[in-house]
Design an enzyme around this catalytic site. Structure first.
Site, short mmCIF file in Angstrom:
data_model
loop_
_atom_site.label_atom_id
_atom_site.label_comp_id
_atom_site.label_asym_id
_atom_site.label_seq_id
_atom_site.Cartn_x
_atom_site.Cartn_y
_atom_site.Cartn_z
NE ARG A 44 -7.24 6.78 20.40
CZ ARG A 44 -6.15 6.09 19.60
NH1 ARG A 44 -5.74 4.90 19.97
NH2 ARG A 44 -5.48 6.61 18.64
N GLY B 277 -13.20 5.26 10.63
CA GLY B 277 -11.86 5.44 11.24
C GLY B 277 -11.57 7.05 11.23
NE ARG C 212 -6.29 1.39 -0.07
CZ ARG C 212 -6.60 2.79 0.82
NH1 ARG C 212 -5.46 3.06 1.74
NH2 ARG C 212 -7.42 3.21 1.19
CE LYS D 157 -0.30 2.59 6.57
NZ LYS D 157 -1.66 3.01 6.33
CD GLU E 146 -9.21 -1.21 4.39
OE1 GLU E 146 -8.87 -0.85 5.43
OE2 GLU E 146 -9.31 -0.28 3.69
NE ARG F 68 -10.39 12.75 4.30
CZ ARG F 68 -10.36 11.38 4.29
NH1 ARG F 68 -11.32 10.75 3.68
NH2 ARG F 68 -9.41 10.97 4.51
CG ASN G 217 -1.78 1.07 1.44
OD1 ASN G 217 -1.89 2.08 0.48
ND2 ASN G 217 -2.60 1.01 2.26
CG HIS H 56 -13.09 3.41 3.48
ND1 HIS H 56 -13.98 4.78 3.97
CD2 HIS H 56 -11.79 3.95 3.69
CE1 HIS H 56 -12.99 5.39 4.69
NE2 HIS H 56 -11.75 4.95 4.60
#
Ligand code: ADP
Length: 397
Positions: free
Chosen positions: A285, A210, A91, A14, A384, A241, A7, A180
């Site tokens: 959080r 997320g 990806r 990643k 994913e 966003r 990715n 997604h």
């Protein structure tokens, strides 16, 4: 068979290596700050100690080269040599209208990925860089592209068209795409298994919450609608966003704040959402903690966030004419039980009732609905990378 999943972002790569005999992960890692001073590789071989390597790397090819070196390292590697990797899955964020499924990458596929640069300027260029770097280093194995948009390609025009002059669609492909997709696909299929029903017979609402977030409505195995649109900016309130707003706000604020288009892009994508509204953080959080300590703006920001998800649940139940299950996934959806509880509260009119005690779990696949809930509520950790690895194996074979 071993599959490498890659990715590639603008300054990061990643990766995960899967042993597809049992779908186990052999190693995963991240190269950060590619092309920026201070490149760092964090390599986690499963069952061995984590390794951190700091070494400035000029580009994605150098980054991938380092990944291949650590994967084959005699001490912390997980394979003897690169010949053990049978295929690479990439990806890719945007496949436009060309791909409703994953594909083996050839020049034509690369052209489509390039043609989508215009509509996915932040994602597709680095995705393609990652592909080309891997192809250069592993020219003899199949490379597969798995698109974030592909799963949503079953949407019909009445759900993907915006009420703009039709030219905007015909000439510039302005329409809803949805993102997604691999996550919505994975959790929806898991949920069908949890329901004990054929996937094609289910009415499902998926909530991928997320840092970015999107929801999808799935009926008869097809995506009916999803909250992200032409870009990942539309829909839910996200970390930074705005999600849905009156489009007139864009030119009003451009005028008032003297922003050009790139500054406006930054304003709505990077400065808005939970960060902008709460003034605390983009990390949910932190916002929850601030709200618990009495921060009024944080409390309001959370209410706006919850209301948006609730609203789409209602919207999608109307479009699906019912609902077998609602699924929560991704960082917030899997871990934030207080968030799930707030979203599902006062929804009994729609047959949605949560068992708040069962709901107090993090990161586990579990049914958290009350026994008399008409709609099941599931928490399903997403995966994913596994979807990418499975598609890669299937197409490589
Ligand atoms: P990304 O979109 O970057 O992949 P993730 O799916 O990793 O995001 O989700 C990151 C988000 O998950 C962050 O906003 C983080 O605050 C949130 N999160 C993680 N744990 C919890 C928790 N226990 N409660 C609420 N939110 C959480």
């Amino acid at each position: 068979m071993k599959v490498l999943v890659v990715n590639a972002g603008s300054s990061s790569i990643k990766y995960q290596v899967f042993n597809m005999e049992d779908e186990s992960v052999l190693a995963k890692g991240l190269v950060d700050r590619v092309g920026i001073p201070g490149t760092t590789l964090e390599h986690k071989p499963i069952g061995k100690d984590e390794v951190i390597i700091k070494k400035d790397l000029p580009d994605h090819t150098a980054g991938m080269k380092l990944v291949l070196e650590v994967l084959t390292n005699s001490e912390y590697g997980v394979i003897k040599n690169m010949d053990e990797i049978s295929a690479v899955g990439h990806r890719v964020v945007h496949g436009g209208e060309s791909f409703a499924e994953s594909v083996v990458i050839d020049d034509k596929v690369k052209k489509v990925i390039r043609d989508c640069f215009d509509i996915a300027p932040l994602h597709n260029p680095p995705n393609l860089m990652g592909i080309e770097a891997c192809q250069e280093l592993m020219p003899n194995v199949p490379h597969v592209a798995v698109f974030d948009t592909a799963f949503h390609q079953t949407m019909k025009p009445e759900n993907y068209l915006y009420a703009l002059p039709y030219d905007a669609y015909e000439k510039f492909k302005v329409r809803r795409y949805g993102f997604h997709g691999t996550s919505h696909f994975y959790v929806a299929h898991r949920a069908a298994e949890m329901l004990g029903k054929a996937y094609e017979d289910c009415k499902i609402i998926t909530c991928h919450l997320g840092n970015g977030g999107s929801m999808a409505a799935i009926k008869d195995g097809q995506v009916i609608d999803t909250t992200m649109g032409f870009t990942p900016l539309e829909g839910l309130v996200m970390g930074t966003r705005s999600g849905d707003i009156d489009p007139a706000i864009v030119w009003f604020l451009m005028d008032k704040l003297g922003m050009n288009t790139s500054e406006a892009n930054n304003y709505f994508n990077k400065k808005s959402g939970m960060l902008g509204l709460s003034g605390v953080s983009n990390d949910l959080r932190d916002v929850l903690e601030a709200a618990n300590s009495g921060n009024e703006r944080a409390k309001i920001a959370l209410q706006v966030y919850y209301n948006k998800v609730k609203g789409y649940i209602g919207n999608y139940i109307a479009k699906l004419n019912g609902c077998d299950c609602i699924i929560f996934t991704a960082g917030v959806g899997e871990n934030g039980y207080d968030v799930r509880e707030a979203i599902c509260s006062d929804m009994d009119y729609l047959g949605i009732k949560m068992d708040v005690e069962k709901n107090k779990v993090r990161g586990k696949e579990v049914d958290v609905s009350a026994a008399d809930s008409k709609v099941r509520i599931f928490v399903v950790p997403t995966n994913e990378e596994l979807v990418i690895a499975r598609d890669t194996k299937r197409l490589a074979n």
